[in-house]
Design a protein around this motif. Structure first.
Motif, PDB file in Angstrom:
ATOM      1  N   GLN A   1    -162.395 109.121  40.875  1.00  0.00           N
ATOM      2  CA  GLN A   1    -162.109 110.007  40.730  1.00  0.00           C
ATOM      3  C   GLN A   1    -160.972 109.995  39.378  1.00  0.00           C
ATOM      4  O   GLN A   1    -161.542 110.408  38.346  1.00  0.00           O
ATOM      5  N   LEU A   2    -160.031 108.719  39.283  1.00  0.00           N
ATOM      6  CA  LEU A   2    -159.175 108.237  38.634  1.00  0.00           C
ATOM      7  C   LEU A   2    -159.643 107.707  37.327  1.00  0.00           C
ATOM      8  O   LEU A   2    -159.861 107.956  36.469  1.00  0.00           O
ATOM      9  N   GLU A   3    -160.508 107.131  37.672  1.00  0.00           N
ATOM     10  CA  GLU A   3    -161.432 106.391  36.809  1.00  0.00           C
ATOM     11  C   GLU A   3    -162.017 107.674  36.207  1.00  0.00           C
ATOM     12  O   GLU A   3    -162.564 107.340  34.544  1.00  0.00           O
ATOM     13  N   GLU A   4    -162.499 108.645  36.517  1.00  0.00           N
ATOM     14  CA  GLU A   4    -163.529 109.490  35.732  1.00  0.00           C
ATOM     15  C   GLU A   4    -162.566 110.555  34.214  1.00  0.00           C
ATOM     16  O   GLU A   4    -163.075 110.626  34.063  1.00  0.00           O
ATOM     17  N   LYS A   5    -161.274 110.406  35.076  1.00  0.00           N
ATOM     18  CA  LYS A   5    -160.517 110.813  34.069  1.00  0.00           C
ATOM     19  C   LYS A   5    -159.150 110.419  32.941  1.00  0.00           C
ATOM     20  O   LYS A   5    -158.833 110.798  32.667  1.00  0.00           O
TER      21      LYS A   5
ATOM     22  N   VAL B   1    -151.156 115.960  31.830  1.00  0.00           N
ATOM     23  CA  VAL B   1    -152.070 116.013  32.527  1.00  0.00           C
ATOM     24  C   VAL B   1    -151.865 114.781  33.576  1.00  0.00           C
ATOM     25  O   VAL B   1    -152.704 114.395  34.509  1.00  0.00           O
ATOM     26  N   THR B   2    -150.973 113.829  32.502  1.00  0.00           N
ATOM     27  CA  THR B   2    -151.538 112.452  33.485  1.00  0.00           C
ATOM     28  C   THR B   2    -150.609 112.633  34.588  1.00  0.00           C
ATOM     29  O   THR B   2    -150.352 111.451  35.465  1.00  0.00           O
ATOM     30  N   THR B   3    -148.754 113.378  34.336  1.00  0.00           N
ATOM     31  CA  THR B   3    -148.546 113.280  35.608  1.00  0.00           C
ATOM     32  C   THR B   3    -149.134 114.677  36.694  1.00  0.00           C
ATOM     33  O   THR B   3    -148.815 113.789  37.700  1.00  0.00           O
TER      34      THR B   3
ATOM     35  N   PRO C   1    -156.736  99.648  32.194  1.00  0.00           N
ATOM     36  CA  PRO C   1    -156.215  99.651  31.029  1.00  0.00           C
ATOM     37  C   PRO C   1    -157.220 101.222  29.817  1.00  0.00           C
ATOM     38  O   PRO C   1    -158.336 101.856  30.289  1.00  0.00           O
ATOM     39  N   LEU C   2    -156.565 102.114  28.922  1.00  0.00           N
ATOM     40  CA  LEU C   2    -156.681 102.683  28.352  1.00  0.00           C
ATOM     41  C   LEU C   2    -157.034 102.634  26.743  1.00  0.00           C
ATOM     42  O   LEU C   2    -157.869 102.693  25.675  1.00  0.00           O
ATOM     43  N   ILE C   3    -156.281 101.051  25.893  1.00  0.00           N
ATOM     44  CA  ILE C   3    -156.524 101.093  24.816  1.00  0.00           C
ATOM     45  C   ILE C   3    -156.476  99.393  24.617  1.00  0.00           C
ATOM     46  O   ILE C   3    -155.135  99.002  25.201  1.00  0.00           O
ATOM     47  N   VAL C   4    -158.043  98.814  24.642  1.00  0.00           N
ATOM     48  CA  VAL C   4    -158.068  97.862  24.826  1.00  0.00           C
ATOM     49  C   VAL C   4    -158.460  96.987  23.632  1.00  0.00           C
ATOM     50  O   VAL C   4    -159.806  97.204  23.736  1.00  0.00           O
TER      51      VAL C   4
ATOM     52  N   GLN D   1    -156.449 110.009  25.518  1.00  0.00           N
ATOM     53  CA  GLN D   1    -155.788 111.316  24.696  1.00  0.00           C
ATOM     54  C   GLN D   1    -154.502 111.810  25.080  1.00  0.00           C
ATOM     55  O   GLN D   1    -154.347 112.692  24.120  1.00  0.00           O
ATOM     56  N   GLU D   2    -153.962 111.963  26.346  1.00  0.00           N
ATOM     57  CA  GLU D   2    -152.662 112.509  26.162  1.00  0.00           C
ATOM     58  C   GLU D   2    -151.615 111.421  25.397  1.00  0.00           C
ATOM     59  O   GLU D   2    -151.074 111.975  25.256  1.00  0.00           O
ATOM     60  N   LEU D   3    -152.410 110.548  26.146  1.00  0.00           N
ATOM     61  CA  LEU D   3    -151.654 108.857  25.455  1.00  0.00           C
ATOM     62  C   LEU D   3    -151.429 109.024  23.872  1.00  0.00           C
ATOM     63  O   LEU D   3    -150.436 108.990  22.951  1.00  0.00           O
ATOM     64  N   LEU D   4    -152.769 109.636  23.134  1.00  0.00           N
ATOM     65  CA  LEU D   4    -152.588 108.931  21.350  1.00  0.00           C
ATOM     66  C   LEU D   4    -151.672 110.457  20.945  1.00  0.00           C
ATOM     67  O   LEU D   4    -151.340 109.797  20.016  1.00  0.00           O
TER      68      LEU D   4
END
Length: 310
Positions: free
Chosen positions: A51-55, A117-119, A159-162, A61-64
């Motif tokens: 479920q985490l990987e699916e999100k 969202v991340t929180t 990993p988010l931006i790799v 996007q929130e990071l960016l």
């Protein structure tokens, strides 16, 4: 002696600290015997991972949108230098940066509010603890080999931006970072990370309690470790850096929002300005070996005249 009793006696220095028999496992603070010891854990064995990987794209996007728009919100990663000679605390580089959400129970509420969202996703992860933050590693940088403080905590990296050529090595076994694919490892084993690309690598990093611990043990462990001098010093460092960066961020945002008015220097002409208002020295174009030299002082205006102090 049970684990809770042993941990309390180690923290109160009644019981000597035991050492792991695993060749690459050297927690800098506490080793709890009897817990399964393996460098890497397979994510598919944890029910919540899919479920985490699916999100992950929502987090990305929130990071960016919310974090990278103001890079001053990232603070240098720092741990106490005086506790353990082999800890990462002796790492002085500025190329490892963090955007903290929480640290051993201390919430960085402004960052949580900035990334709701991340929180919310993080709050859904069972047995989450320790460090929770976006972790940025700048281009062509290396985090040297080190061990975490405890063997009763596992570390997770999403990993988010790799960029290409980013790698994590635990107990001399390396794995490539793949965007959106979680890595779980025991950070009490020696580990190091590389970013051999020309771009910054950013991951979501968080900790979990070891799967061998019971819920009752976790409740007691949480109370004990938050009173540990090492954890208290980590908190002081992170909070200090966070407040400092928040202040710098507010200044930079103010500079960006206001029209700049330049006052050129002229030899022999004095410039008076209020030190209470934001100000900066504008960059100048100088020839090699040239320098701008001024005599700087302070003044008080009263009774129609200036009193200058040099």
């Amino acid at each position: 002696m049970n684990r809770i009793e042993y941990l309390f006696k180690v923290f109160t220095k009644v019981e000597p600290l035991l050492r792991s028999q695993e060749p690459f496992q050297r927690p800098t603070n506490v080793y709890i015997p009897g817990l399964a010891a393996q460098p890497w854990y397979e994510p598919q064995n944890f029910a919540w991972v899919q479920q985490l990987e699916e999100k992950y794209q929502l987090i990305q996007q929130e990071l960016l949108d919310s974090c990278l728009a103001d890079k001053n919100r990232f603070i240098p990663y720092q741990e106490p230098k005086d506790f353990f000679p082999d800890s990462i605390g002796n790492y002085d580089g500025d190329d490892w940066q963090t955007f903290p959400f929480s640290l051993y129970g201390k919430k960085f509420q402004e960052n949580c509010d900035l990334c709701p969202v991340t929180t919310k996703i993080l709050q859904s992860i069972p047995r989450i603890t320790g460090m929770v933050h976006f972790s940025a590693l700048t281009k062509r940088s290396h985090i040297p080999p080190h061990c975490g403080p405890f063997n009763f905590i596992l570390r997770c990296q999403l990993p988010l931006i790799v960029p290409a050529n980013c790698e994590l090595c635990v107990a001399h076994k390396s794995r490539k970072l793949v965007e959106g694919k979680l890595l779980i490892f025991d950070d009490s084993f020696v580990h190091e990370a590389w970013n051999n690309s020309d771009f910054t690598r950013i991951i979501l990093l968080f900790d979990l309690y070891h799967p061998d611990l019971t819920d009752a043990e976790i409740r007691e462990f949480e109370f004990i470790i938050t009173h540990d001098p090492y954890i208290q010093e980590v908190l002081r460092n992170w909070i200090s850096n966070f407040e400092k960066q928040k202040y710098l961020s507010s200044i930079m945002n103010l500079f960006k929002s206001r029209t700049k008015k330049l006052h050129p220097y002229k030899t022999g002409n004095m410039i008076l300005h209020s030190g209470l208002h934001y100000h900066q020295v504008a960059p100048i174009k100088a020839q090699p070996k040239e320098a701008r030299i001024t005599l700087q002082g302070h003044g008080i205006f009263g009774e129609g005249s200036w009193q200058l102090y040099w």
